[in-house]
Design an enzyme around this catalytic site. Structure first.
Site, PDB file in Angstrom:
ATOM      1  N   ASP A 178       0.721  -1.118   0.095  1.00 52.68           N
ATOM      2  CA  ASP A 178       0.002   0.223   0.003  1.00 52.68           C
ATOM      3  C   ASP A 178       0.925   1.170  -0.011  1.00 52.68           C
ATOM      4  O   ASP A 178       0.528   2.306  -0.847  1.00 52.68           O
ATOM      5  CB  ASP A 178      -0.946   0.144   1.168  1.00 52.68           C
ATOM      6  N   ASP A 224      -5.738   0.086   5.747  1.00 51.46           N
ATOM      7  CA  ASP A 224      -6.383  -0.446   6.987  1.00 51.46           C
ATOM      8  C   ASP A 224      -7.353   0.525   7.067  1.00 51.46           C
ATOM      9  O   ASP A 224      -8.842   0.085   7.168  1.00 51.46           O
ATOM     10  CB  ASP A 224      -5.695  -0.596   8.233  1.00 51.46           C
TER      11      ASP A 224
HETATM   12  C1  GLA Z   1       0.033  -2.579   8.347  1.00 49.72           C
HETATM   13  C2  GLA Z   1      -0.300  -0.965   8.034  1.00 49.72           C
HETATM   14  C3  GLA Z   1      -0.733  -0.990   6.484  1.00 49.72           C
HETATM   15  C4  GLA Z   1       0.057  -2.041   5.389  1.00 49.72           C
HETATM   16  C5  GLA Z   1       0.328  -3.464   6.182  1.00 49.72           C
HETATM   17  C6  GLA Z   1       1.228  -4.330   5.389  1.00 49.72           C
HETATM   18  O1  GLA Z   1      -1.119  -2.996   8.645  1.00 49.72           O
HETATM   19  O2  GLA Z   1      -1.056  -0.255   8.817  1.00 49.72           O
HETATM   20  O3  GLA Z   1      -0.698   0.119   6.035  1.00 49.72           O
HETATM   21  O4  GLA Z   1       1.173  -1.345   5.204  1.00 49.72           O
HETATM   22  O5  GLA Z   1       0.962  -3.196   7.561  1.00 49.72           O
HETATM   23  O6  GLA Z   1       0.528  -4.599   4.160  1.00 49.72           O
END
Ligand code: GLA
Length: 408
Positions: free
Chosen positions: A58, A194
């Site tokens: 992301d 997320d």
């Molecule tokens: C965490 C971060 C997300 C993403 C994941 C890995 O959850 O909050 O933004 O980068 O790690 O995919």
């Protein structure tokens, strides 16, 4: 929760809202102070999330494929007329967070309040009028379990503050404000996955999110054919401890090298695997492997969304396992407990695929399985994982739920 599924669920998926409301009244009294504002108690829900595939892509402008899950945060809240925010939590029952919307909002203690402090500060910075709030946060998401309890608290706080002030915000914008809150108030330089899935998830669907332009494609999960099983390793996952930021930095180093020959490259999203191979001599081994993961993971994610829509579950499962191996070997964010859970899951008949999910270094794995394989998988993992690591894994099935909403 899947009806007719005999798998024991560890802990309830939804908090007992009557008990939470009673607790709210016990803490804050029958009437919030500070002047003539609405006395109505509102209830907000914000789900956790599991990512089916697309990890550490992301923040590279890439693709992710998460869904919102049944364990959730509920925020019981009521307006205050004096611009004060007071927050309690069922997870930290003896602590109260207090700050004023009328003064500069600083990070502070207890630190769990920083997510909410940050969201309030970002809403104000965005020019959105707010009123004060008394609120109690209840949580059936494991804190530190890698299922985005922090994003759920952020989005619930944002939606609560907006609801009490009679305001509305597009969910994509709300997610961006919450991400900024997490950067600036919790010190985690997270991507946008997320907060987006927590705010914008759709029931019964996974979401292919293009993190460059926030466009979303929803893919239906067929409940007759598939179960999504989450297994919490019970190893606490902690993102603020440097490793996550380091990975981001290493991706940036890769981008700088690609830009030497192609200034159009803005993020690893703009690079393909041939380019990564061709640049091998110009990248350190470490940065080469980080780039290979991200670029390969983007391809896998787009393919997984397509093949899931086509109900080609074996292929989706293969891609999940490849994703796990790449996260383990190239990106180095797994741990022995997660590797073991994935390996053991793949030994059970009817399991299409399994992989670590979320940031890594503990937390959960996700498995895509045939409905009839759920019991066997649960038993197999309970028996073997406990024998090897002395920890009881938390194994549960979840359907895909809707994003955050106002319940009452
Ligand atoms: C965490 C971060 C997300 C993403 C994941 C890995 O959850 O909050 O933004 O980068 O790690 O995919």
């Amino acid at each position: 929760m899947t009806i007719g599924d005999r798998t024991p669920k560890v802990g309830p998926m939804q908090p007992d809202i009557t008990a939470i409301k009673e607790k709210f009244l016990h803490i804050f009294g029958p009437d919030s102070g500070g002047g003539p504002v609405g006395k109505k108690v509102r209830v907000i829900r914000a789900p956790g999330r599991v990512n089916l595939i697309g990890e550490h892509t992301d923040y590279n402008d890439g693709f992710v494929f998460p869904m919102a899950i049944e364990p959730e945060v509920r925020l019981v809240c009521r307006a205050r007329g004096d611009g004060m925010v007071r927050l309690g939590s069922t997870v930290y029952p003896h602590e109260l967070v207090e700050f004023s919307l009328q003064k500069k909002i600083e990070r502070g203690s207890p630190s769990w309040g920083n997510y909410s402090r940050g969201v309030a500060a970002q809403l104000i910075a965005g020019g959105i009028p707010l009123v004060g709030m008394d609120a109690l946060v209840a949580n059936t998401l494991p804190v530190g379990g890698g299922l985005s309890s922090s994003a759920a608290v952020e989005v619930a706080t944002g939606l609560g503050l907006l609801t009490l002030a009679g305001g509305k915000l597009d969910t994509t914008r709300l997610a961006l404000l919450c991400q900024k809150a997490e950067h600036e108030y919790a010190g985690v330089p997270c991507g946008i996955m997320d907060q987006t899935i927590v705010a914008s998830g759709r029931a019964e669907h996974a979401m292919l999110l293009d993190c460059r332009d926030s466009s979303k494609t929803f893919v239906k999960l067929n409940p007759q054919e598939l179960r999504v099983v989450i297994v919490n390793s019970m190893v606490r996952h902690e993102l603020s401890g440097g490793e996550y930021a380091q990975r981001r930095h290493q991706c940036g180093e890769g981008v700088a090298v690609f830009r030497e020959t192609d200034p159009h490259v803005k993020a690893l999203r703009d690079v393909n695997l041939e380019q990564v191979q061709a640049a091998k001599q110009r990248l350190s081994d470490l940065v080469f492997r980080r780039c290979r993961h991200v670029v390969g993971e983007n391809q896998r994610t787009v393919e997984a969304a397509k093949t899931l829509a086509a109900q080609r579950y074996e292929r989706v499962g293969d891609l999940m396992v490849q994703s796990h191996e790449s996260l383990r070997d190239d990106y180095e964010v797994s741990c022995p407990e997660l590797d073991y859970l994935v390996d053991e899951s793949m030994k059970v008949k009817g399991v299409y695929g399994a992989r670590m999910t979320g940031g890594g270094f503990g937390g959960c794995i996700v498995a895509l399985v045939q409905p009839r394989a759920v019991d066997a998988l649960t038993q197999h993992l309970h028996k073997n994982y406990t024998a090897k690591f002395g920890l009881q894994p938390n194994v549960f099935v979840t359907t895909a739920t809707a994003g955050a909403s106002v319940v009452e």
